[in-house]
Design a protein around this motif. Structure first.
Motif, PDB file in Angstrom:
ATOM      1  N   LEU A 264     -37.694  43.576  22.331  1.00  0.00           N
ATOM      2  CA  LEU A 264     -38.903  42.989  21.787  1.00  0.00           C
ATOM      3  C   LEU A 264     -38.591  41.877  20.802  1.00  0.00           C
ATOM      4  O   LEU A 264     -39.320  40.913  20.680  1.00  0.00           O
ATOM      5  CB  LEU A 264     -39.739  44.065  21.074  1.00  0.00           C
ATOM      6  CG  LEU A 264     -40.322  45.164  21.959  1.00  0.00           C
ATOM      7  CD1 LEU A 264     -40.964  46.233  21.095  1.00  0.00           C
ATOM      8  CD2 LEU A 264     -41.343  44.587  22.926  1.00  0.00           C
ATOM      9  N   ALA A 265     -37.479  42.009  20.105  1.00  0.00           N
ATOM     10  CA  ALA A 265     -37.190  41.097  19.009  1.00  0.00           C
ATOM     11  C   ALA A 265     -36.658  39.748  19.446  1.00  0.00           C
ATOM     12  O   ALA A 265     -36.685  38.792  18.692  1.00  0.00           O
ATOM     13  CB  ALA A 265     -36.183  41.747  18.048  1.00  0.00           C
TER      14      ALA A 265
ATOM     15  N   GLY B  43     -41.313  39.064  18.485  1.00  0.00           N
ATOM     16  CA  GLY B  43     -40.353  40.066  18.042  1.00  0.00           C
ATOM     17  C   GLY B  43     -40.576  40.404  16.583  1.00  0.00           C
ATOM     18  O   GLY B  43     -41.295  39.697  15.859  1.00  0.00           O
TER      19      GLY B  43
ATOM     20  N   CYS C 128     -38.694  49.919  14.560  1.00  0.00           N
ATOM     21  CA  CYS C 128     -37.687  48.883  14.793  1.00  0.00           C
ATOM     22  C   CYS C 128     -36.530  48.992  13.797  1.00  0.00           C
ATOM     23  O   CYS C 128     -36.749  48.891  12.582  1.00  0.00           O
ATOM     24  CB  CYS C 128     -38.338  47.505  14.673  1.00  0.00           C
ATOM     25  SG  CYS C 128     -37.150  46.145  14.757  1.00  0.00           S
TER      26      CYS C 128
ATOM     27  N   CYS D 203     -36.449  47.904  20.787  1.00  0.00           N
ATOM     28  CA  CYS D 203     -36.666  46.970  19.683  1.00  0.00           C
ATOM     29  C   CYS D 203     -35.864  45.695  19.885  1.00  0.00           C
ATOM     30  O   CYS D 203     -36.333  44.602  19.610  1.00  0.00           O
ATOM     31  CB  CYS D 203     -36.293  47.623  18.349  1.00  0.00           C
ATOM     32  SG  CYS D 203     -36.793  46.622  16.930  1.00  0.00           S
TER      33      CYS D 203
END
Length: 218
Positions: free
Chosen positions: A17-18, A178, A63, A14
């Motif tokens: 991705l963020a 994200g 997430c 997460c």
């Protein structure tokens, strides 16, 4: 694989991705400026309802940042007047995360999303339930008092699967890199990582809400 290892992998993916923190940083406290606390999308996207302030949260149940932001966001949404139209869009940056998107749309279709949204987050982040297989998801939903067979029928439906996959198409249209990310009126994008904190993100959302009204919902 141990539970601790699984949670570490989930947390790290997460974070990756963020994009955790905007490289530009944020302006001093009290100031809200384009390019710092929020961005303007290169191409504005159409809103679903004219004459309202559209607010979309792009999120992923797995997430930890989405889980952390949820109470602040929910409180903000509940305090808004009737001209604010809020909706969530689940994001699956990988195919194996699509079951979370299907879970959300299945609950939404059954009128259970509002009642169970927080509980899904809690199950994943506090009870160590990954909820990434159909069987695990159906068992958990049934434990919440929802008919298992009715849920599975909805979860497997063409409409739910199509919505889950279509949601991923919006990632490119809205330039989502994200989660959690908030998009307002199809053109303004912010998040705790962009604004600098959860509290600042909420402040930015209120600022943009007022701006959209002053601009006659444009």
């Amino acid at each position: 694989m141990t539970t601790l290892t699984k949670r570490a992998i989930l947390f790290i993916s997460c974070l990756l991705l963020a994009g955790v923190v905007n490289a530009q940083g944020s302006t001093p406290s009290g100031k809200i400026e384009e390019g710092f606390e929020y961005r303007v999308l290169p191409t504005a996207q159409p809103v679903e309802i004219k004459g309202k302030v559209e607010v979309i949260e792009f999120f992923w149940y797995g997430c930890p940042h989405c889980y952390d932001f949820e109470p602040d966001l929910s409180a903000w949404v509940k305090s808004q007047p009737k001209d604010v139209a809020f909706r969530r869009v689940p994001v699956a940056f990988r195919d194996d995360f699509l079951p979370h998107s299907q879970l959300y749309y299945a609950l939404l279709a059954m009128g259970k999303a509002d009642a169970l949204n927080d509980k899904v987050f809690y199950a994943i982040h506090k009870e160590n339930k990954r909820l990434l297989t159909e069987n695990d998801i159906a068992d958990w939903v049934a434990s919440q008092g929802v008919d298992r067979n009715a849920f599975l029928t909805t979860y497997r439906s063409f409409a739910v699967i199509s919505k889950a996959r279509a949601a991923n198409q919006l990632v490119m249209q809205y330039h989502i890199d994200g989660v959690p990310t908030i998009v307002m009126q199809g053109r303004y994008l912010t998040s705790p990582s962009i604004a600098g904190s959860k509290a600042k993100a909420i402040e930015v959302m209120t600022f943009l809400e007022d701006k959209i009204r002053k601009d006659r919902y444009k």
